[in-house]
Design a protein around this motif. Structure first.
Motif, PDB file in Angstrom:
ATOM      1  N   UNK A  51       0.813  -1.046   0.032  1.00 46.38           N
ATOM      2  CA  UNK A  51       0.048   0.051   0.056  1.00 46.38           C
ATOM      3  C   UNK A  51       0.801   1.268   0.059  1.00 46.38           C
ATOM      4  N   UNK A  53       3.122   2.154   1.719  1.00 47.53           N
ATOM      5  CA  UNK A  53       3.686   2.868   2.847  1.00 47.53           C
ATOM      6  C   UNK A  53       5.064   2.516   3.201  1.00 47.53           C
ATOM      7  N   UNK A  81      -1.681   8.339  -1.968  1.00 46.83           N
ATOM      8  CA  UNK A  81      -2.795   8.659  -0.906  1.00 46.83           C
ATOM      9  C   UNK A  81      -4.172   7.938  -1.249  1.00 46.83           C
ATOM     10  N   UNK A  84      -3.576   4.296  -0.673  1.00 47.31           N
ATOM     11  CA  UNK A  84      -3.730   3.728   0.732  1.00 47.31           C
ATOM     12  C   UNK A  84      -5.268   3.751   1.128  1.00 47.31           C
ATOM     13  N   UNK A  85      -5.959   4.578   0.597  1.00 46.83           N
ATOM     14  CA  UNK A  85      -7.451   4.411   0.786  1.00 46.83           C
ATOM     15  C   UNK A  85      -8.051   3.259   0.308  1.00 46.83           C
TER      16      UNK A  85
ATOM     17  N   UNK B 199       2.185   7.109  10.909  1.00 47.30           N
ATOM     18  CA  UNK B 199       1.736   6.079   9.802  1.00 47.30           C
ATOM     19  C   UNK B 199       0.202   5.677  10.193  1.00 47.30           C
ATOM     20  N   UNK B 202      -1.382   8.051   7.572  1.00 45.66           N
ATOM     21  CA  UNK B 202      -0.961   7.970   6.569  1.00 45.66           C
ATOM     22  C   UNK B 202      -1.670   6.791   5.825  1.00 45.66           C
ATOM     23  N   UNK B 203      -1.478   5.795   6.666  1.00 49.78           N
ATOM     24  CA  UNK B 203      -2.222   4.526   6.003  1.00 49.78           C
ATOM     25  C   UNK B 203      -3.769   4.632   5.890  1.00 49.78           C
ATOM     26  N   UNK B 204      -4.373   5.558   6.501  1.00 45.05           N
ATOM     27  CA  UNK B 204      -5.734   5.773   6.130  1.00 45.05           C
ATOM     28  C   UNK B 204      -6.067   6.706   5.077  1.00 45.05           C
ATOM     29  N   UNK B 205      -4.924   6.871   4.287  1.00 42.57           N
ATOM     30  CA  UNK B 205      -5.018   7.863   3.041  1.00 42.57           C
ATOM     31  C   UNK B 205      -5.071   9.201   3.370  1.00 42.57           C
ATOM     32  N   UNK B 206      -4.030   9.584   4.497  1.00 38.47           N
ATOM     33  CA  UNK B 206      -3.933  11.111   4.681  1.00 38.47           C
ATOM     34  C   UNK B 206      -3.024  11.749   3.870  1.00 38.47           C
ATOM     35  N   UNK B 207      -3.222  12.965   3.426  1.00 41.43           N
ATOM     36  CA  UNK B 207      -2.002  13.826   2.699  1.00 41.43           C
ATOM     37  C   UNK B 207      -0.973  14.213   3.924  1.00 41.43           C
TER      38      UNK B 207
END
Lengths: 259, 312
Positions: A51, A53, A81, A84-85, B199, B202-207
């Motif tokens: 993902x 990361x 981004x 990761x969503x 993290x 970020x892993x949730x899709x944060x900019x």
């Protein structure tokens, strides 16, 4: 709402150091894939590359392809981004946001990118996500209490609820039970069984019993020695990895002769 | 400490043996702790003793002829206004620099930038004052003129503009002076944000900015408040820079760009002290006592805020 991931010839670097070399594998949708192997073999690193990361660490980079739904996740037009969503992640230690309440934690991901939500919508999402993470009954009376006040196992399920509230296709779990007691571990394992009907699940674990209990497919990673890159040794359905592996190293590892 | 010897944890026996290292260290630490209390009490006692004659003197004997409280109120207003300006300008800037250094700047830039900010703290305040008078103030005059022309309907920018030695200039110079302490402390707390929290976001899709908003700022909030209050303390007590920059005419006004400004307590003491005798000295010490109390209250408020935010 779950997707298949095809990895081909993936090399993963930290700076100039090659950490994982030449991994190719297919991860099936609506199933649980477990990564096992000794410490330092690169299974967590590989998981984090699924993902994007991995590249959060300064100097870290990846060569090769990770294709999901016909799209290379490392393509030049792909925003990490968005990746990761679509591909959610649960970490080794539970990490709810300490200043947020239980409900706010669940909504954290969904509120990102300035998305506005009506109150009723938000309440529904909190309930369905917590139901989905088998946590609703334990916390429904204290949704406005801080998430950090829960037990470790509950916090980890809160993190799973937070991850699924974003409605990802894939859920990555990096040793999700290693900081938990046996009862909480059991609760998470039950949850994984329930989640796999909706999501593609990939789990890294040090616990071979856990891998054999929860997973459909198992991949064994190994490392030739310190400073050498980790490699995928073999991947097969879980039953044959544990009863009839094709590689000698796999057999030695699963029978407890090393690692 | 060359006199202390390494000590082992106490053995689980009934007779607790006192080791010399423990005793010496305890003595030194206790003495240091008591010393700070004695010094503080000494300062307070001196202020009270010297201020007393001015506090009880008849109003007509006080400079200005309208009594101690009238005399002090203007100075308190000037002090509070200049310090508030400094905080309003300096705190966001300091926090911004700290975030840039910890989360945005490439590593090659971040370290030198940190040093430069720390260097600002090493510049003597009289140098800031001279720079303020001879360089900064004249440079600001055109800007003030523009403000007076275009925003003159606001009481803040009523003018008239004649020189740059205004309340706003003093506030800006103070803002620069409190930048290092705010930046340095904020930088340290931001740097300590757990990777796990970052993290998680970020892993949730944060900019990047959303990650900072979710993980870094909540974690560092109480530290930023504490840093700002330290900066405010410095701005309240700053003497030489304000004495050099600010053109004082007395009176209470929110007009930030004129030369008719209230003074500040510390600068007023520095400017008036050489020509004061008798009751005049007592009066200055009494204003110092007021500043002492204000600084105390600010620190108290800071502690209360830190305690409240770190609980939540």
């Amino acid at each position: 709402m779950s997707k298949r991931i095809d990895v081909s010839d993936l090399n993963i670097y930290y700076g100039d150091f090659l950490a994982v070399e030449g991994v190719s594998m297919a991860i099936e949708p609506r199933s649980v894939t477990a990564f096992i192997g000794p410490s330092g073999c690169g299974k967590s690193t590989f998981l984090r590359s699924l993902n994007r990361m991995h590249e959060v660490i300064p100097g870290a980079r990846v060569e090769g392809k990770v294709v999901m739904d016909g799209q290379d996740l490392y393509g030049s037009d792909i925003d990490p981004v968005d990746v990761r969503r679509t591909v959610g992640m649960v970490f080794q230690r539970p990490n709810p946001f300490p200043t947020m309440s239980i409900a706010e934690n669940v909504l954290a991901g969904a509120r990102l990118n300035s998305k506005r939500m009506r109150k009723s919508e938000a309440d529904d999402l909190v309930e369905s996500s917590l139901q989905g993470a088998n946590l609703w009954n334990e916390v429904k009376d204290r949704l406005d209490r801080p998430g950090a006040g829960l037990s470790g196992g509950q916090q980890q399920r809160l993190c799973i609820a937070r991850a699924i509230a974003v409605k990802p296709q894939v859920l990555l779990m990096d040793e999700p039970c290693s900081a938990l007691d046996p009862i909480s571990t059991l609760a998470i394992e039950d949850l994984i069984q329930k989640l796999k009907s909706d999501y593609t699940i990939v789990i890294v674990t040090h616990n071979m019993q856990q891998a054999s209990r929860v997973s459909d497919m198992t991949a064994f990673f190994n490392i030739a020695g310190t400073g050498k890159p980790g490699k995928l040794i073999e991947m097969s359905d879980t039953a044959s990895i544990f009863s009839n592996p094709s590689q000698k190293a796999t057999e030695d590892y699963v029978s407890g002769r090393f690692g | 400490m060359s006199t202390t010897t390494p000590t082992r944890p106490p053995a689980a026996t009934n007779a607790v043996r006192q080791r010399p290292g423990d005793r010496i260290f305890k003595g030194v630490a206790t003495a240091s702790g008591l010393a700070i209390l004695v010094i503080l009490a000494g300062v307070a006692a001196f202020l009270l003793y010297q201020a007393y004659p001015a506090l009880v003197a008849p109003a007509a004997d006080i400079a200005g002829g309208e009594g101690f409280w009238k005399y002090t109120a203007e100075l308190v207003f000037g002090t509070a206004l200049s310090a508030a300006l400094a905080l309003v300008i300096g705190a966001p800037l300091g926090v911004g620099i700290a975030l840039f250094i910890t989360h945005y700047a490439p590593r090659k830039l971040a370290a030198p930038l940190g040093y430069v900010i720390d260097l600002l703290a090493a510049i003597p305040s009289i140098v800031y004052g001279l720079w303020g008078v001879f360089v900064f103030a004249p440079a600001l005059v055109p800007i003030y003129a523009w403000l007076a022309d275009n925003l003159g309907w606001l009481p803040l920018f009523a003018g008239p503009v004649s020189s740059g030695r205004t309340m706003l200039t003093a506030g800006l110079v103070l803002a620069v002076m409190i930048l290092p302490v705010i930046t340095a402390l904020s930088r340290e707390v931001f740097r300590q944000t757990p990777t796990l929290q970052q993290e998680a976001a970020l892993a949730l899709g944060a900019t990047r900015w959303e990650m900072v908003k979710y993980a870094v700022i909540p974690y560092g909030k109480s530290g930023v408040v504490a840093a700002s209050m330290l900066g405010l303390g410095r701005a309240l007590g700053e003497t030489m820079a304000v004495a050099a920059v600010l053109s004082v005419a007395g009176g209470v006004t929110f007009n930030l760009i004129s030369t008719q400004n209230p003074g500040t307590i510390a600068a007023n003491i520095a400017l008036q002290f050489p020509e004061s005798t008798g009751l005049g000295v007592n009066l200055l010490v009494a204003t110092g006592l007021v500043l002492f109390v204000i600084t105390f209250l600010v620190n108290f408020a800071a502690r209360a805020i830190v305690a409240r935010t770190s609980k939540g």
